[in-house]
Design a protein around this motif. Structure first.
Motif, short mmCIF file in Angstrom:
data_model
loop_
_atom_site.label_atom_id
_atom_site.label_comp_id
_atom_site.label_asym_id
_atom_site.label_seq_id
_atom_site.Cartn_x
_atom_site.Cartn_y
_atom_site.Cartn_z
N ALA A 76 10.43 24.70 -0.21
CA ALA A 76 9.38 23.68 -0.32
C ALA A 76 9.92 22.26 -0.25
CB ALA A 76 8.53 23.89 -1.57
N LYS A 77 11.02 22.08 0.47
CA LYS A 77 11.54 20.74 0.72
C LYS A 77 11.00 20.27 2.07
CE LYS A 77 15.70 21.35 -1.99
NZ LYS A 77 17.15 21.40 -2.00
N TRP A 78 10.54 19.03 2.08
CA TRP A 78 9.92 18.44 3.26
C TRP A 78 10.97 17.64 4.04
CZ3 TRP A 78 4.26 17.59 3.83
CH2 TRP A 78 3.52 18.37 2.94
N TYR A 79 10.88 17.72 5.37
CA TYR A 79 11.83 17.04 6.26
C TYR A 79 11.08 16.31 7.36
CZ TYR A 79 15.37 19.93 4.05
OH TYR A 79 16.18 20.52 3.14
N HIS A 80 11.64 15.17 7.75
CA HIS A 80 11.15 14.42 8.91
C HIS A 80 12.36 14.12 9.78
CE1 HIS A 80 9.88 10.63 11.01
NE2 HIS A 80 8.88 11.46 11.31
N HIS A 81 12.32 14.57 11.02
CA HIS A 81 13.45 14.43 11.95
C HIS A 81 14.75 14.95 11.32
CE1 HIS A 81 11.28 12.35 15.09
NE2 HIS A 81 10.80 11.50 14.20
N GLY A 82 14.67 16.04 10.57
CA GLY A 82 15.85 16.67 9.98
C GLY A 82 16.34 16.05 8.68
N CYS A 83 15.75 14.94 8.25
CA CYS A 83 16.16 14.28 7.00
C CYS A 83 15.13 14.62 5.91
CB CYS A 83 16.24 12.77 7.17
SG CYS A 83 17.50 12.26 8.33
N GLU A 84 15.64 14.98 4.72
CA GLU A 84 14.74 15.35 3.63
C GLU A 84 13.95 14.14 3.15
OE1 GLU A 84 14.67 17.46 -0.76
OE2 GLU A 84 16.60 17.23 0.26
N ILE A 85 12.66 14.35 2.95
CA ILE A 85 11.78 13.33 2.37
C ILE A 85 11.85 13.51 0.86
CG2 ILE A 85 9.44 12.43 2.24
CD1 ILE A 85 8.92 13.83 4.97
N THR A 86 12.30 12.50 0.14
CA THR A 86 12.49 12.63 -1.30
C THR A 86 11.55 11.74 -2.11
OG1 THR A 86 14.26 10.98 -1.23
CG2 THR A 86 14.91 13.31 -1.07
N ARG A 87 10.84 10.85 -1.48
CA ARG A 87 9.91 9.98 -2.20
C ARG A 87 8.70 10.78 -2.64
NH1 ARG A 87 8.59 5.18 1.41
NH2 ARG A 87 7.05 4.89 -0.23
N ILE A 88 8.56 10.99 -3.94
CA ILE A 88 7.52 11.85 -4.49
C ILE A 88 6.12 11.33 -4.14
CG2 ILE A 88 7.43 10.83 -6.79
CD1 ILE A 88 7.27 14.59 -6.05
N GLY A 89 5.94 10.02 -4.13
CA GLY A 89 4.64 9.45 -3.77
C GLY A 89 4.24 9.80 -2.35
N PHE A 100 1.22 13.28 1.57
CA PHE A 100 1.19 14.33 2.60
C PHE A 100 0.49 15.58 2.08
CE2 PHE A 100 5.19 12.67 4.96
CZ PHE A 100 4.40 11.86 5.76
N ALA A 101 0.78 15.98 0.84
CA ALA A 101 0.16 17.17 0.26
C ALA A 101 -1.36 17.02 0.18
CB ALA A 101 0.74 17.45 -1.12
N SER A 102 -1.83 15.80 -0.03
CA SER A 102 -3.28 15.57 -0.17
C SER A 102 -4.03 15.69 1.15
CB SER A 102 -3.55 14.20 -0.80
OG SER A 102 -3.34 13.17 0.14
#
Length: 172
Positions: free
Chosen positions: A37-50, A55-57
């Motif tokens: 359940a880790k999110w990635y954009h262009h292979g880099c992990e998205i870590t900003r919870i906000g 995105f989840a919403s």
């Protein structure tokens, strides 16, 4: 929060009204969610919870496809298993008994009840419980939570189950 409905209203994070938006499709974009359940954009992990909560919403799952939907576009993303994990839990008393409150990897809370039930699916060749969320989404029950539940589960002829919101939810 004396009733289950009060608890659901107080705990659950609202989803954007994506079903009301009639946006064009932009195809598959380079956002993915791995099996943890880790999110990635262009292979880099998205870590900003906000950003992850945003995105989840707007995430939904229909007809075998995960999409992020905004008022102007609808984009497909790749999800290896479930987009969320249940990482912690506790119980909360309401008028009909005790309710199990599940916490996902984004810090959101979901009561285990008829609106958000458990379903067992196969993951890596084993039956694993998933919490069913809204908009076709699910959250896989993380192994540590599963083992904690196994310790407190009750047993009947059908197997091990949890009692939450006055309903039985089977673990296998």
């Amino acid at each position: 929060m004396n009733t289950l409905n009060d608890l659901i209203a107080a705990l659950t994070t609202p989803h954007a009204p994506t079903e009301q938006w009639h946006s064009g499709t932009c195809g598959l974009i380079d956002i993915s969610i791995d099996s943890q359940a880790k999110w990635y954009h262009h292979g880099c992990e998205i870590t900003r919870i906000g950003l992850l909560k945003l995105f989840a919403s707007v995430l939904s799952y229909t007809n075998g496809t995960y999409t992020l939907t905004t008022p102007s576009e609808q984009c497909e993303i790749d999800v290896q298993d479930a987009p969320f994990l249940i990482t912690a839990w506790h119980t909360h008393p309401v008028d009909i008994g005790s309710v199990i409150i599940c916490e996902d990897n984004l810090g959101r809370h979901w009561p285990l009840c008829e609106q958000f039930p458990l379903e067992v699916k196969e993951y890596q060749g084993q039956p694993v419980p998933y919490l069913v969320l809204s908009h076709g989404l699910t959250a896989r029950i993380q192994r540590n939570v599963y083992y904690q539940w196994a310790e407190v589960a009750e047993q009947d002829i059908q197997g091990a189950y949890l009692l939450s919101a006055n309903n039985k939810y089977y673990l296998t």
